[in-house]
Design an enzyme around this catalytic site. Sequence first.
Site, short mmCIF file in Angstrom:
data_model
loop_
_atom_site.label_atom_id
_atom_site.label_comp_id
_atom_site.label_asym_id
_atom_site.label_seq_id
_atom_site.Cartn_x
_atom_site.Cartn_y
_atom_site.Cartn_z
N LYS A 1 0.85 -1.35 -0.42
CA LYS A 1 0.10 -0.34 0.15
C LYS A 1 0.95 1.06 0.04
O LYS A 1 0.76 2.32 -1.03
CB LYS A 1 -0.66 -0.20 1.46
CG LYS A 1 -1.69 0.54 1.42
CD LYS A 1 -2.36 1.31 2.73
CE LYS A 1 -3.96 0.18 2.19
NZ LYS A 1 -4.90 1.19 2.17
N ARG B 1 -2.77 3.35 8.64
CA ARG B 1 -2.77 1.55 8.34
C ARG B 1 -1.88 0.70 8.00
O ARG B 1 -0.69 1.37 7.94
CB ARG B 1 -3.67 1.68 6.83
CG ARG B 1 -4.97 2.07 6.51
CD ARG B 1 -5.41 2.07 4.92
NE ARG B 1 -7.19 2.58 4.83
CZ ARG B 1 -7.34 3.62 4.62
NH1 ARG B 1 -6.47 4.72 4.67
NH2 ARG B 1 -8.35 4.29 4.88
N GLY C 1 -7.39 -8.14 6.01
CA GLY C 1 -8.52 -7.50 7.00
C GLY C 1 -7.29 -8.96 7.94
O GLY C 1 -8.21 -8.95 9.19
N MET D 1 -4.61 -7.50 9.82
CA MET D 1 -4.71 -6.40 10.70
C MET D 1 -5.70 -5.45 11.00
O MET D 1 -6.35 -5.34 10.71
CB MET D 1 -2.45 -6.55 10.04
CG MET D 1 -2.10 -7.09 10.43
SD MET D 1 -0.49 -7.20 10.00
CE MET D 1 -0.50 -6.50 8.14
N ARG E 1 -3.97 -0.93 -7.00
CA ARG E 1 -3.27 -2.49 -6.61
C ARG E 1 -3.60 -3.36 -8.15
O ARG E 1 -4.79 -2.85 -8.72
CB ARG E 1 -3.62 -3.06 -5.75
CG ARG E 1 -4.31 -3.33 -5.60
CD ARG E 1 -5.08 -4.59 -4.07
NE ARG E 1 -6.46 -3.57 -3.80
CZ ARG E 1 -7.29 -4.47 -2.33
NH1 ARG E 1 -6.45 -4.93 -1.55
NH2 ARG E 1 -8.44 -4.42 -2.75
N HIS F 1 -8.34 -42.80 -6.24
CA HIS F 1 -8.97 -43.27 -7.54
C HIS F 1 -10.51 -42.34 -8.37
O HIS F 1 -9.87 -42.52 -9.73
CB HIS F 1 -9.52 -44.83 -7.60
CG HIS F 1 -9.73 -45.65 -8.57
ND1 HIS F 1 -11.32 -45.31 -9.21
CD2 HIS F 1 -9.18 -46.52 -10.00
CE1 HIS F 1 -11.14 -45.71 -10.29
NE2 HIS F 1 -10.67 -46.56 -11.08
N SER G 1 10.49 -42.99 -16.25
CA SER G 1 9.10 -41.42 -15.70
C SER G 1 8.94 -41.71 -14.17
O SER G 1 8.92 -42.45 -13.66
CB SER G 1 8.32 -41.75 -16.42
OG SER G 1 6.70 -41.17 -16.75
N CYS H 1 4.78 -38.84 -14.66
CA CYS H 1 3.80 -39.68 -15.01
C CYS H 1 2.70 -39.58 -14.52
O CYS H 1 1.26 -39.90 -13.98
CB CYS H 1 3.89 -40.63 -15.83
SG CYS H 1 4.71 -41.91 -15.26
N TYR I 1 10.04 -33.74 -20.03
CA TYR I 1 8.25 -33.42 -20.63
C TYR I 1 7.62 -33.64 -19.10
O TYR I 1 8.80 -34.40 -18.10
CB TYR I 1 8.04 -34.98 -21.53
CG TYR I 1 8.44 -36.12 -20.81
CD1 TYR I 1 6.98 -36.66 -20.65
CD2 TYR I 1 9.08 -36.36 -21.31
CE1 TYR I 1 6.99 -37.91 -20.08
CE2 TYR I 1 8.98 -38.08 -21.57
CZ TYR I 1 8.04 -38.58 -21.15
OH TYR I 1 7.84 -39.73 -20.16
#
Lengths: 892, 892
Positions: free
Chosen positions: B26, B96, B105, B107, B352, B468, B777, B844, B864
């Site tokens: 801020k 602030r 929210g 602090m 922001r 699963h 893999s 994988c 990959y």
Amino acid sequence: MGKWVYGFGGGASEGTAKMKNLLGGKGANLAEMSNLGLPVPPGFTITTEVCTHYYANGENYPKELKAEVEAALAAIEKTVGAKFCDATNPLLVSVRSGARASMPGMMDTVLNLGLNDETVAGLAKLSGNPRFAYDSYRRFIAMYGDVVLGVEHHTFEDILGEAKDGKGVSLDTELDAEDLKKVVKAFRAKVQEVTGKPFPQDPKEQLWGAIGAVFQSWMNQRAIVYRRLHDIPASWGTAVNVQAMVFGNMGDDCATGVAFTRDPSTGDRRFYGEFLVNAQGEDVVAGIRTPQQLTIAGKQANLSTLPAMEEAMPEVFRQLDTVRGQLEKHYRDMQDIEFTVQRGKLFMLQTRSGKRTAKAALKIAVDMVSEGLIDRKEAVGRINPGSLDQLLHPTLDPKAKKTVLARGLPASPGAASGKVVFSADEAEARAAKGERVLLTRIETSPEDIHGMHAAEGILTTRGGMTSHAAVVARGMGRPCVSGAGELRVDYAKKQLLVRGTTVKEGDILTIDGGTGEVFVGEVPTIQPELSGDFATLMEWADGLRRLKIRTNADTPTDARTARQFGAEGIGLCRTEHMFFESDRIVAVREMIMATTTEGRRAALAKILPMQREDFSEIFRIMRGLPVTVRLLDPPLHEFLPHTEAEIEEVAKASGASAETLRQRAIELKETNPMLGHRGCRLGISYPEIYEMQARAIFEAVAAVSKESGETVLPEVMIPLIATKKELDILKTMIDRVAGQVAKESGTKVPYLTGTMIELPRAALRAQEIAESAEFFSFGTNDLTQTAFGLSRDDSGSFLKTYQDKGIFETDPFVSIDIEGVGELMEIAAERGRKSRPDIKLGICGEHGGDPASIRFCDKIGLDYVSCSPYRVPIARLAAAQAAIAESAKQAA
Amino acid sequence: MGKWVYGFGGGASEGTAKMKNLLGGKGANLAEMSNLGLPVPPGFTITTEVCTHYYANGENYPKELKAEVEAALAAIEKTVGAKFCDATNPLLVSVRSGARASMPGMMDTVLNLGLNDETVAGLAKLSGNPRFAYDSYRRFIAMYGDVVLGVEHHTFEDILGEAKDGKGVSLDTELDAEDLKKVVKAFRAKVQEVTGKPFPQDPKEQLWGAIGAVFQSWMNQRAIVYRRLHDIPASWGTAVNVQAMVFGNMGDDCATGVAFTRDPSTGDRRFYGEFLVNAQGEDVVAGIRTPQQLTIAGKQANLSTLPAMEEAMPEVFRQLDTVRGQLEKHYRDMQDIEFTVQRGKLFMLQTRSGKRTAKAALKIAVDMVSEGLIDRKEAVGRINPGSLDQLLHPTLDPKAKKTVLARGLPASPGAASGKVVFSADEAEARAAKGERVLLTRIETSPEDIHGMHAAEGILTTRGGMTSHAAVVARGMGRPCVSGAGELRVDYAKKQLLVRGTTVKEGDILTIDGGTGEVFVGEVPTIQPELSGDFATLMEWADGLRRLKIRTNADTPTDARTARQFGAEGIGLCRTEHMFFESDRIVAVREMIMATTTEGRRAALAKILPMQREDFSEIFRIMRGLPVTVRLLDPPLHEFLPHTEAEIEEVAKASGASAETLRQRAIELKETNPMLGHRGCRLGISYPEIYEMQARAIFEAVAAVSKESGETVLPEVMIPLIATKKELDILKTMIDRVAGQVAKESGTKVPYLTGTMIELPRAALRAQEIAESAEFFSFGTNDLTQTAFGLSRDDSGSFLKTYQDKGIFETDPFVSIDIEGVGELMEIAAERGRKSRPDIKLGICGEHGGDPASIRFCDKIGLDYVSCSPYRVPIARLAAAQAAIAESAKQAA
């Protein structure tokens, strides 16, 4: 270009006993005996390097070999005074393999080489015994035909059989010289028929054929498998020993025998052996004739009516007894020897370290120290730690008759007989009436503990060496055979089936937990006797080792047993076994079934005083020694009620409905309980459980310290840690409870907090975990399970295949997999020390009692190993040997 | 000694946007706007270093701070032309917090500071609005009393409530100035009563009290938890912003509003926002009055009848619109701004980066590239890969009314409605009739696959993000909510219970697999639309990434979907799913139940042609791309028949008795199937299974190569390798079969053989395994399970506790545990390359579709990643971002 052939015999050799790698065991010892001036038939050894060269060069010999062999052969001829290929005084030789490590029966041998149609006649004349000559010839053709020419052995057997049938006799010895001549002829014709070539008559050709066959046999299937199973590299190769034949079967002034320089079963310092007059070595083995004892004392001990060698051949016996003394003094160990007497002259054919029983090994080692032959370090190094098991448990009487019913795994040593029962309750009930029972289950679970306690032994049809049954049985010192898969248990009918045989409840069986055998009926057993030699040797071992030895003990009985066996503390006190005691299982179940913190707290409040008393009792027994207490580890569902009666009981105690309890039981069921909600995860989810346990520990510490005035030092161990945060959360709670108890009791409550390292992640994150942990204890059972992704309980179905195929050389649950699990341990030890240099390191997995694993633990610098009570002596010895090996390595 | 305070406002600042670490987000942006010459009320920022100093020095400020704050305050006074503590023209300030990372929210904040009994009168006079002044004062006392003095908030609420009751009104706004004066008096009395001291009247004292409270709030419990969850170090500290108050509620020439510089839901380049005349910021949020649109276009789009700012305050609007342009140009991103108009003058209070939907993010990124604001790399970096999921699946209509029934885990994205059914068969049957169904199970298993295919979505009551159900659903692109533990399924009664509500089979439910919510009835959904922006951005991403993206696909449908999403090959084709197809399950069961090799071979012969056709079809679809086929992996018992009818069917096909089959099923049951007889262990025990699969693969290669003339390159992958020997045994077999097929078909059969690395031991032994493996893999699902000793299926019961307690920051089955599992991967990659420098490396596991994990895979140099078809676009984008980050790191 090297030297490829080493001669021996005639009182001198080119080799020594130290050249085993080059000459093989047999060749090196023949050379050594020759150097000692002992009567060894002359010969020579073709080195293992020739074998290596042979396989590295497309099965071709070094070019210098031929000349070296011929020179060595000439040297034999000169020493013996006979000539190879000579028709009147022929030299015969044996051709034998001989690798660096003993590989009994794996490779080929050819005897009587040098015989042909001419020399056999010369041998007949020379020996005055044509039958002997032709018998030797037919043996030679059969052996050579099989080994070198590839004519199958049974082909020769068939011909011999026909000859006996034709004459109407049944024994080979009933064939006379003429008969054997015909057999020889038929053998030669057969060789011609099968190979298309006549049987080689040239002894030189025979010799090279036999040498080649021995080298070839290094790569036969049997040898390859044997090497794989015994971890012998193929690159070692075999040597070939060519040696002048001597004959113990040329007449009554001839003999052959085998002996041990001391009694191999008791270790007594007496000459022990057998011989046969006018016989060949194989006759002793074949058992056709009753062998005679070497000594008069042996004759008396064996109630033999035949004359001892000491009486029958006193002169040769004296020679042999002198040799015995020379060999023991030289090798500084009990020897297993082979000898032949040819026409009154003694020849030594082999010497090697003799196999012996554990009892004999102890006695020989201790005696040899007093005799000044070896020092204590060497004595300790001589004993196979695993063999001590024989001494600590009852064993089957070796003289008893036995009928094997089935085979399983040798899961916990010792022998036991008892009436077969199929449930833990039945075991307990019958034992209470004084019956001896054998608890027989498909597999056991924690709720069978009371039955396992009550039983003489345990038999399961499923599960490996580290199944629940095996682990618990070893801990209790109960004999156990596990995974006897041929047995099919039918709980409903209360019987078991083995290939058609039915064993009913109440029938008696005997198990040998040292071999895995199951026998019909009762087999007598022999009780162990821990002799003075045992105590002496263990004391020496204790003086040599660096590693401390603790025990895994959950009960006062275990703790007492372990202290008797020399345990120096408890490395693993599992708290879950206590939960199964009949006086608290209902409260435990009530706790598990509770769905609220309050419900759990109410049940835990009932358990607290009992658990505190458990710890107090153990602390009293182990006073002055450290005790590592592991907080609750197994998944809660292991404690669940199963039967309707049990559910009702818990419902009554807890006030919940049976239906709710059944539902809760379903919720707690897990697909892979080993990887489920257990260990410190329970402590995180239900802090009140660990809080109760911590309180019980600290209150017990306070009570016992007060009553004894001594400090009790518990090590609080948290299982299944994967992250530092888990430990931090739980350690904060433990510290808080310790503070409370100290305040309440007005006593100091010292303790350490540490973790199991039993997950690969914990091993890798050891550096940060050690910031909070004051000790690590390697839980190698679970570390092996997770590193391999292999369940102990389920591996039985394929572990054998894995060993047969050489994938596992040993069961990784028995001996630490040094390459994988071992690396994780090394990583953890190294990283742990980085943040806490003095961190206490131990092992409490089953491997803590395995000698090879103990050696590894010593090498990576652990502080202690912990094992089941009955393995404590084994671990003490193995730790001493590890220290000896390590200091030898450092010195080198 | 540093500089502790940075002033801003009046057209210049001591700080900039780059100083976020020092000034917080801020403060840095206020400074930056000030530097840009934008109208920012003047103020100053006390740096985060003061916070650090405060906690490092026993909660004491640096000694220079007081003087610096006073100087900065004087600067504000000068700029504003008002004076702190001045009774006629008082300066009021806000205090602030503002940390480096946004902690909304978490602090504390104090507004209207500077009011006291005197200045409130001055404010009333100055504003001509006594009600405003006293309302501000009572708000200040309540806020300050709560935050600084520790008087609980509700205490003030109660007094305010009594005041309204006394007057018989219900809204705060119905209280007039006189009422509020009384409230103020009561508030002050209460403060005196609770704290024992009067409410501080000295604005300086108020200021230091508020500054201290903000710093204190950095260590409040909420903030600590938030930081732990978001991995924000406590050492960062917070800054404190003190800023002159401006008021949008002094009259009709005042206003306050919030805006986005572009539309945050569509990304359209239009000014988007709301404002309220004569109001304070909190009124906009509170929703008491209907806000007005900023633009006329917005007014029309929202069918608003209230005047737009563009109409009502055209001059100020023009100023604001200019600011909008300046900010976008400066920050090169869409901004979320707050502003206040005080008596016709615009003030900017915050700017922001604005939050936006995935669709908007894409459009803004692509548009900004064409506008020349950012380059492609930056555009690609701006999109959160995970957010793409919103675009690929149907989503719930945000405008629809919804009633939440229960919550589970967001297991597979997308929304679906359907009739609840409790079995896969029922799902299939109803789907065949055209009904849309929601398959609802306690958990799913491989035999439910056909039902999962038939269903619109899947709902389970057990299992985690990688159960699963979750894995398969993601693979299929079916929405899934898993582990909705509040639901209790009763299969027998065909209903489910949720806290008293009963849902019967056939009732309609809706699930949102993106949030884990389950709704009553049908909720309308919106179909995805892959816009041109999506395609454009993905193309840019493809140009930037190094990692290849493959897919996990077992079926032709999956393979086709994945190709459409841009997959460059198959990284994991599981062969077991094929085994469940209804046309072959009987043969599969016959194979499993066989107790002899011959029996298995007979059954396998029936499966071979079907399996070959499976592969052929997939090879055709993936032509030109690599396909990794994993040989059979799951434990055989997963395929077992369950119902009596199924057992009968298998008995008929195999000729074995039903009793034998039941017995065999019991034998195959495992305690921990995950660690059991599965993976390559099946291939070792029953070589004929893998042999059939290898043959099916190679025959398919031969067939497809012939028919297409193109080469097909399969990668044969062996699962669950722990030792090199396992691989060697199986590779020899595979090579043999490949040779046979090549010979039989007369075609070249090229292929690679490799392994999964999914066990810690395999990772450690990678160097020797790579001697035989041509690729690795990483099976990170199992690697996570084994490294942590944690079952995916069972972790649901405690995973939430673990996340709540901060033990797991993310679910390790969702995002790779870099410290543990990641180290194993690094070790394996490094050691594998030692013996095979060009070894192909991929992943994988489910992690292959997780952006953080993809970043890690890029870093350790994998070739990959492979993920489920619907995650392919996410992976493409994440891989591009990883490459961008890596190249930025290299450049630095």
